[in-house]
Design an enzyme around this catalytic site. Structure first.
Site, PDB file in Angstrom:
ATOM      1  N   MET A  30      17.904  46.323  24.727  1.00  0.00           N
ATOM      2  CA  MET A  30      18.265  47.741  24.614  1.00  0.00           C
ATOM      3  C   MET A  30      19.124  48.168  25.796  1.00  0.00           C
ATOM      4  O   MET A  30      19.293  49.365  26.051  1.00  0.00           O
ATOM      5  CB  MET A  30      17.017  48.611  24.510  1.00  0.00           C
ATOM      6  CG  MET A  30      16.235  48.406  23.234  1.00  0.00           C
ATOM      7  SD  MET A  30      15.269  49.845  22.707  1.00  0.00           S
ATOM      8  CE  MET A  30      14.220  50.106  24.123  1.00  0.00           C
ATOM      9  N   HIS A  34      18.473  43.934  33.561  1.00  0.00           N
ATOM     10  CA  HIS A  34      17.966  43.517  34.864  1.00  0.00           C
ATOM     11  C   HIS A  34      17.834  41.994  34.853  1.00  0.00           C
ATOM     12  O   HIS A  34      18.194  41.326  33.865  1.00  0.00           O
ATOM     13  CB  HIS A  34      16.637  44.206  35.177  1.00  0.00           C
ATOM     14  CG  HIS A  34      15.615  44.084  34.088  1.00  0.00           C
ATOM     15  ND1 HIS A  34      15.002  42.885  33.754  1.00  0.00           N
ATOM     16  CD2 HIS A  34      15.083  45.013  33.237  1.00  0.00           C
ATOM     17  CE1 HIS A  34      14.150  43.074  32.767  1.00  0.00           C
ATOM     18  NE2 HIS A  34      14.185  44.354  32.431  1.00  0.00           N
ATOM     19  N   GLU A  35      17.321  41.447  35.923  1.00  0.00           N
ATOM     20  CA  GLU A  35      17.266  39.996  36.060  1.00  0.00           C
ATOM     21  C   GLU A  35      16.429  39.347  34.955  1.00  0.00           C
ATOM     22  O   GLU A  35      16.690  38.192  34.569  1.00  0.00           O
ATOM     23  CB  GLU A  35      16.715  39.620  37.433  1.00  0.00           C
ATOM     24  CG  GLU A  35      16.634  38.128  37.706  1.00  0.00           C
ATOM     25  CD  GLU A  35      17.970  37.406  37.552  1.00  0.00           C
ATOM     26  OE1 GLU A  35      17.953  36.224  37.136  1.00  0.00           O
ATOM     27  OE2 GLU A  35      19.028  38.008  37.839  1.00  0.00           O
ATOM     28  N   HIS A  37      16.380  40.188  31.757  1.00  0.00           N
ATOM     29  CA  HIS A  37      17.315  39.966  30.651  1.00  0.00           C
ATOM     30  C   HIS A  37      18.296  38.833  30.967  1.00  0.00           C
ATOM     31  O   HIS A  37      18.586  37.987  30.115  1.00  0.00           O
ATOM     32  CB  HIS A  37      18.136  41.236  30.384  1.00  0.00           C
ATOM     33  CG  HIS A  37      17.349  42.424  29.966  1.00  0.00           C
ATOM     34  ND1 HIS A  37      17.238  43.558  30.743  1.00  0.00           N
ATOM     35  CD2 HIS A  37      16.628  42.683  28.846  1.00  0.00           C
ATOM     36  CE1 HIS A  37      16.498  44.459  30.128  1.00  0.00           C
ATOM     37  NE2 HIS A  37      16.107  43.956  28.967  1.00  0.00           N
ATOM     38  N   GLY A 148      11.277  37.903  26.121  1.00  0.00           N
ATOM     39  CA  GLY A 148      10.494  37.813  27.341  1.00  0.00           C
ATOM     40  C   GLY A 148       9.015  37.969  27.064  1.00  0.00           C
ATOM     41  O   GLY A 148       8.606  38.710  26.158  1.00  0.00           O
ATOM     42  N   LYS A 150       6.940  39.561  28.834  1.00  0.00           N
ATOM     43  CA  LYS A 150       6.400  40.862  29.236  1.00  0.00           C
ATOM     44  C   LYS A 150       5.984  41.678  28.023  1.00  0.00           C
ATOM     45  O   LYS A 150       4.957  42.349  28.034  1.00  0.00           O
ATOM     46  CB  LYS A 150       7.415  41.648  30.079  1.00  0.00           C
ATOM     47  CG  LYS A 150       6.814  42.937  30.642  1.00  0.00           C
ATOM     48  CD  LYS A 150       7.785  43.669  31.527  1.00  0.00           C
ATOM     49  CE  LYS A 150       8.844  44.364  30.718  1.00  0.00           C
ATOM     50  NZ  LYS A 150       8.283  45.530  29.956  1.00  0.00           N
ATOM     51  N   MET A 185       9.696  43.125  36.030  1.00  0.00           N
ATOM     52  CA  MET A 185      10.963  43.823  35.853  1.00  0.00           C
ATOM     53  C   MET A 185      10.996  44.526  34.505  1.00  0.00           C
ATOM     54  O   MET A 185      10.577  43.976  33.493  1.00  0.00           O
ATOM     55  CB  MET A 185      12.128  42.853  35.985  1.00  0.00           C
ATOM     56  CG  MET A 185      12.318  42.350  37.398  1.00  0.00           C
ATOM     57  SD  MET A 185      13.875  41.458  37.589  1.00  0.00           S
ATOM     58  CE  MET A 185      13.801  41.115  39.348  1.00  0.00           C
ATOM     59  N   ARG A 188      12.493  50.533  32.454  1.00  0.00           N
ATOM     60  CA  ARG A 188      11.842  51.800  32.764  1.00  0.00           C
ATOM     61  C   ARG A 188      11.425  51.912  34.227  1.00  0.00           C
ATOM     62  O   ARG A 188      11.049  53.001  34.671  1.00  0.00           O
ATOM     63  CB  ARG A 188      10.642  52.015  31.836  1.00  0.00           C
ATOM     64  CG  ARG A 188      11.043  52.326  30.403  1.00  0.00           C
ATOM     65  CD  ARG A 188       9.837  52.661  29.523  1.00  0.00           C
ATOM     66  NE  ARG A 188      10.235  53.186  28.225  1.00  0.00           N
ATOM     67  CZ  ARG A 188      10.373  52.449  27.125  1.00  0.00           C
ATOM     68  NH1 ARG A 188      10.136  51.151  27.176  1.00  0.00           N
ATOM     69  NH2 ARG A 188      10.738  52.998  25.984  1.00  0.00           N
TER      70      ARG A 188
END
Length: 282
Positions: A30, A34-35, A37, A148, A150, A185, A188
């Site tokens: 989206m 950041h790292e 991605h 990921g 996460k 990471m 948000r």
């Protein structure tokens, strides 16, 4: 790197590569990269002949009370980051391109695995996630798609969709990328002020303490959840949506840790909702 905003133009770009037998790795995002991605994009580039990424803030996975309007957007900055890690094509469609007027077809999973945790607290979320993922998979037709860890529950449900619908692709789930202090990471994280940013590390500290407890013999899932919860609450004001110790394949609650489990948490700190997880092995 080419940036394309229409389905037809992306398909036209990829058609000759697919006809030549080149493998295609895909990273759906989206944006607000950041790292975490970028690590997915690097892996796609390393394992496939072409790496394709998408940036699309998907409106159907946000409830009316959520942060769709203020979700971070920086297409030019994201383009530079994609180019820096060797992405070959970036798909950045509009909502009108992805959802035609009158669209009425949705992908849903309606069982305990989908209804728990994020499904309970964001009941319309996964319908939007699964639908947009299937649409993107149909458009890109990747050999591998990279997600990921996460978003643990999301990756689990997308993997089931790929299996259940016999999609001719592999889903690759990659490790969580963390800041130096352990915070997972997340796009948000940009919402967090300095104090909230310091407090947010309590999610990782709680998970890490649970891991340490398992390492010295703790097997009671309730006590492990209490270890995590206590660390988060001690760090400052927050709203905990859930702290769960669950089976990593079904997300069913676990009472005793006799085999690998996953600890999952969702917490609001200063109005920002953060999620994290950690696999725990006895």
């Amino acid at each position: 790197m080419e940036t394309l905003s229409t389905i037809a133009s992306l398909r036209a770009l990829l058609r000759p590569h697919r006809a030549a037998g080149r493998t295609l790795g895909f990273v759906p995002t989206m944006g607000a990269l950041h790292e975490g991605h970028l690590s997915l994009m690097r892996r796609a580039k390393a394992e496939c002949d072409l790496a394709v990424a998408s940036i699309f803030v998907n409106p159907t996975q946000f409830a009316p009370t959520e942060d769709l309007a203020r979700y971070p957007r920086d297409l030019e900055g994201d383009r530079r980051l994609c180019r820096s890690v060797g992405v070959d094509a970036l798909f950045a469609p509009t909502a009108a391109e992805m959802y035609r007027e009158g669209a009425a077809t949705w992908v849903t999973q309606d069982d305990a695995t989908a209804r728990c945790l994020e499904g309970e607290h964001r009941p319309t979320h996964f319908r939007g996630v699964l639908t947009v993922c299937l649409k993107l998979f149909q458009i890109v037709q990747p050999d591998r798609a990279y997600f990921g860890q996460k978003d643990f529950q999301q990756a689990l449900l997308v993997r089931r969709m790929v299996r259940d619908l016999d999609l001719p692709m592999e889903l690759v789930v990659c490790p969580i990328v963390r800041e130096a202090d352990g915070l997972a990471m997340s796009s948000r994280n940009r919402y967090l002020g300095a104090d909230a940013r310091r407090q947010a590390v309590s999610l990782w500290r709680g998970l890490d303490k649970a891991r340490a407890a398992v390492a010295v013999g703790e097997r009671d899932a309730g006590r492990l959840a209490d270890v995590i919860r206590s660390e988060i609450v001690a760090a400052g004001p927050c709203e905990i949506d859930y702290v769960a110790i669950a089976d990593p394949e079904t997300l069913a609650p676990v009472a005793v840790v006799e085999r690998p489990v996953v600890a999952l948490i969702a917490v609001r700190i200063a109005g920002t909702r953060l999620i994290d997880n950690l696999l725990l092995a006895p």
